[in-house]
Structures are given as C-alpha cells and as structure tokens.
Design a protein around this motif. Structure first.
Motif, PDB file in Angstrom:
ATOM      1  N   ALA A 191      -5.020  -0.540 -20.712  1.00  0.00           N
ATOM      2  CA  ALA A 191      -3.641  -0.042 -20.760  1.00  0.00           C
ATOM      3  C   ALA A 191      -2.644  -1.184 -20.569  1.00  0.00           C
ATOM      4  O   ALA A 191      -1.617  -1.253 -21.253  1.00  0.00           O
ATOM      5  N   ARG A 192      -2.971  -2.083 -19.655  1.00  0.00           N
ATOM      6  CA  ARG A 192      -2.081  -3.201 -19.372  1.00  0.00           C
ATOM      7  C   ARG A 192      -1.898  -4.081 -20.619  1.00  0.00           C
ATOM      8  O   ARG A 192      -0.787  -4.495 -20.956  1.00  0.00           O
ATOM      9  N   GLN A 193      -3.014  -4.353 -21.316  1.00  0.00           N
ATOM     10  CA  GLN A 193      -2.948  -5.158 -22.539  1.00  0.00           C
ATOM     11  C   GLN A 193      -2.134  -4.440 -23.622  1.00  0.00           C
ATOM     12  O   GLN A 193      -1.325  -5.052 -24.313  1.00  0.00           O
ATOM     13  N   LEU A 194      -2.358  -3.134 -23.751  1.00  0.00           N
ATOM     14  CA  LEU A 194      -1.642  -2.361 -24.766  1.00  0.00           C
ATOM     15  C   LEU A 194      -0.136  -2.339 -24.450  1.00  0.00           C
ATOM     16  O   LEU A 194       0.700  -2.471 -25.350  1.00  0.00           O
ATOM     17  N   ALA A 195       0.193  -2.214 -23.182  1.00  0.00           N
ATOM     18  CA  ALA A 195       1.604  -2.199 -22.768  1.00  0.00           C
ATOM     19  C   ALA A 195       2.282  -3.517 -23.133  1.00  0.00           C
ATOM     20  O   ALA A 195       3.409  -3.536 -23.645  1.00  0.00           O
ATOM     21  N   GLU A 196       1.566  -4.597 -22.899  1.00  0.00           N
ATOM     22  CA  GLU A 196       2.118  -5.923 -23.227  1.00  0.00           C
ATOM     23  C   GLU A 196       2.391  -6.025 -24.720  1.00  0.00           C
ATOM     24  O   GLU A 196       3.437  -6.513 -25.153  1.00  0.00           O
ATOM     25  N   LEU A 197       1.454  -5.533 -25.537  1.00  0.00           N
ATOM     26  CA  LEU A 197       1.617  -5.595 -26.998  1.00  0.00           C
ATOM     27  C   LEU A 197       2.760  -4.717 -27.481  1.00  0.00           C
ATOM     28  O   LEU A 197       3.442  -5.047 -28.452  1.00  0.00           O
ATOM     29  N   LYS A 198       2.957  -3.585 -26.810  1.00  0.00           N
ATOM     30  CA  LYS A 198       3.990  -2.642 -27.228  1.00  0.00           C
ATOM     31  C   LYS A 198       5.347  -2.957 -26.604  1.00  0.00           C
ATOM     32  O   LYS A 198       6.355  -2.340 -26.968  1.00  0.00           O
ATOM     33  N   GLY A 199       5.375  -3.849 -25.617  1.00  0.00           N
ATOM     34  CA  GLY A 199       6.629  -4.152 -24.941  1.00  0.00           C
ATOM     35  C   GLY A 199       7.131  -2.992 -24.097  1.00  0.00           C
ATOM     36  O   GLY A 199       8.339  -2.768 -23.994  1.00  0.00           O
ATOM     37  N   VAL A 200       6.210  -2.225 -23.540  1.00  0.00           N
ATOM     38  CA  VAL A 200       6.590  -1.116 -22.653  1.00  0.00           C
ATOM     39  C   VAL A 200       5.861  -1.292 -21.319  1.00  0.00           C
ATOM     40  O   VAL A 200       4.986  -2.155 -21.185  1.00  0.00           O
ATOM     41  N   SER A 201       6.198  -0.459 -20.345  1.00  0.00           N
ATOM     42  CA  SER A 201       5.539  -0.567 -19.041  1.00  0.00           C
ATOM     43  C   SER A 201       4.137   0.017 -19.113  1.00  0.00           C
ATOM     44  O   SER A 201       3.838   0.868 -19.965  1.00  0.00           O
TER      45      SER A 201
END
Ligand code: ZN
Ligand code: ZN
Length: 275
Positions: free
Chosen positions: A229-239
């Motif tokens: 989830a943390r990696q996906l958040a970074e890619l999406k620019g969301v928390s």
C-alpha cells in the motif's frame, strides 16, 4: 485498516503459525484477508480458515500449476461456491512459465480447466481470481470467448504489461499488486500501477511468497501488505491511508457484496486516466 486480497495461509510455510500471524496482522492494522484455494484437496483447510474467523473469507478453485490433482468440473466448483464464506472462484488462469519442455499446444488441459472455472464463476455469480504468467494473450482470449466479463474479478499478483492491464480493465476486471511492486527492478510494473485507476486496484501479499521490501526474501504474511500500500500510495501521490481505504472499499464491492448488487459484475465507463 488494510485488506490482503490474496494469501495462502494453509501452505506449509505458514501452517501452524496462525495465532502468531493473526497477532501480527492486528498489530499492522490488516483487518481482513482472502484465503486462496489452489486444489480441491486443499479446499477443506482453506474453508476452515474462512468459517473459523469472521475476518477471513476463501475461494474455491484449482491453480493452473497444480498437476496430478483432482480435475474440477463445473458442478464440483458450484457445490463449493455454495458453501458459506466462499466469495470467489480461483485461483485459476494460465501459466506457461513452467512448460518443462512441453509446447503451449500441449497445455490444452490448462485452457480447458480455465474454461471450467469461468463457466462456474458465471453460474455462481462469483468473481474470478485470475493467475496469468507468460500466457496473457490466451488468458484474455479465453475470458472473451467464455464471457468472463459477466463474472468479473481480479488479475492477481499482476506482473504483465501496460497493454494487458488495460485489456483487463476494459473487460471490467480489477488489478491486484503484490510485494513485487516494491522490488528495485520493477520499474515497468510501477508504471503500470501508476496508470491503473485507484478504484480498480487491490493489494495482496500472495504469502508465503514474494515478501515486499524491506522484508524481501523472508516468509511473507498478510501483515506485510501495508508495504505494498505504501508503494502504491507513493506512485499515486496520495496518502497510504487513502490507498488503505480505497482498496478496502474495492475489496468489499468485488467480493463481499451479492452479485446482484455488483453492476453485472462489470463496471462500465472509461478505464483510462484517473487516479
Ligand atoms: Zn497466482
Ligand atoms: Zn496465489
């Protein structure tokens, strides 16, 4: 709170560690998991997890890599699908990665098995959990030929190309990302994840395999899904909280709502752009 949409808690690496795993999940705010079936012989063990704990559910199906196991009929799968807390058909699909000297033509048994699963999913009104490796063209072809879009589901542990991701989205499927998304060399996959709309993303561990960085190489468990989830958040620019929330809602919509309330099992509308 996070959901692990794909794990194998009945595999030998994790068997007998359930109390420890559940404590680790609670500490990591992983409140739910979908336990995946890979053979008919394994179903009772997977189903016992789903009926034994109110935050576990399970699937029914035979993995394309499972050989020398009982071959399922549509009727076999429908009987299991009718059991309580069975919320998906799979994991199923095609895997031409380990041909062991065989040609793709000789893998007709895999394609026939996949067709049986698609027919069962449509008849049961349950979504498909799809495994595809080195076989994306045939996977998509069979889904189209058998009307798999009517069942919907997820391409799990996604490692295919951007084009395959968008073909899956166009068929109404979700795309699930595993710990592979965190691997240093997975640049192309991270680009794919960037382009899959968040409303179609799921997260998973596929434990006991594929532990995400920083646990890479260890035995994986559902407690590690926040790293995905943390990696996906970074890619999406969301928390990371937003990814946790959105992927949890997606999980509920796909697996926990009655089929009648899923829009035909298929979401319509544009799959390009978006978050
Ligand atoms: Zn798989
Ligand atoms: Zn799996």
């Amino acid at each position: 709170m996070y959901v692990d949409s794909h794990c194998h808690l009945s595999f030998p690496e994790l068997q007998g560690r359930l109390a420890e795993i559940r404590a680790e999940m609670a500490a990591a705010q992983v409140d739910r998991a979908l336990c995946i079936c890979t053979t008919l012989e394994e179903f009772d063990a997977v189903h016992a997890l789903a009926t034994g704990y109110d935050n576990f559910w399970c699937s029914a199906g035979v993995h394309p890599d499972s050989e020398a196991v009982r071959e399922p009929s549509v009727e076999d799968l429908l009987a299991l699908a009718a059991r309580p807390r069975v919320v998906a058909i799979g994991e199923t699909g095609l895997d031409y990665y380990r041909l062991d000297g065989r040609s793709e033509a000789e893998m007709e048994w895999q394609r026939e098995r996949f067709r049986v699963h698609i027919r069962a999913a449509r008849a049961a009104g349950l979504p498909l959990v799809i495994h595809t490796r080195s076989a994306s063209a045939d996977t998509l072809r069979l889904l189209r030929e058998e009307g798999g879009a009517a069942a919907g589901g997820v391409f799990h542990c996604f490692t295919e190309t951007m084009a395959v991701a968008h073909a899956a989205l166009d068929l109404g499927f979700h795309v699930s990302f595993s710990g592979i998304l965190t691997f240093k060399t997975a640049h192309a996959l991270r680009e794919v994840a960037r382009s899959v709309p968040l409303e179609r993303c799921l997260i998973e561990t596929d434990s006991p395999y594929l532990a995400p960085v920083p646990h890479r190489g260890k035995v994986n468990s559902p407690a590690y899904v926040p790293w995905v989830a943390r990696q996906l958040a970074e890619l999406k620019g969301v928390s990371v909280e937003e990814v946790a929330e959105r992927t949890s809602r997606n999980f509920e919509r796909l697996f926990l709502q009655p089929a009648a309330r899923r829009p035909g099992g298929v979401e319509t509308g544009s799959t390009s752009g978006g978050a």
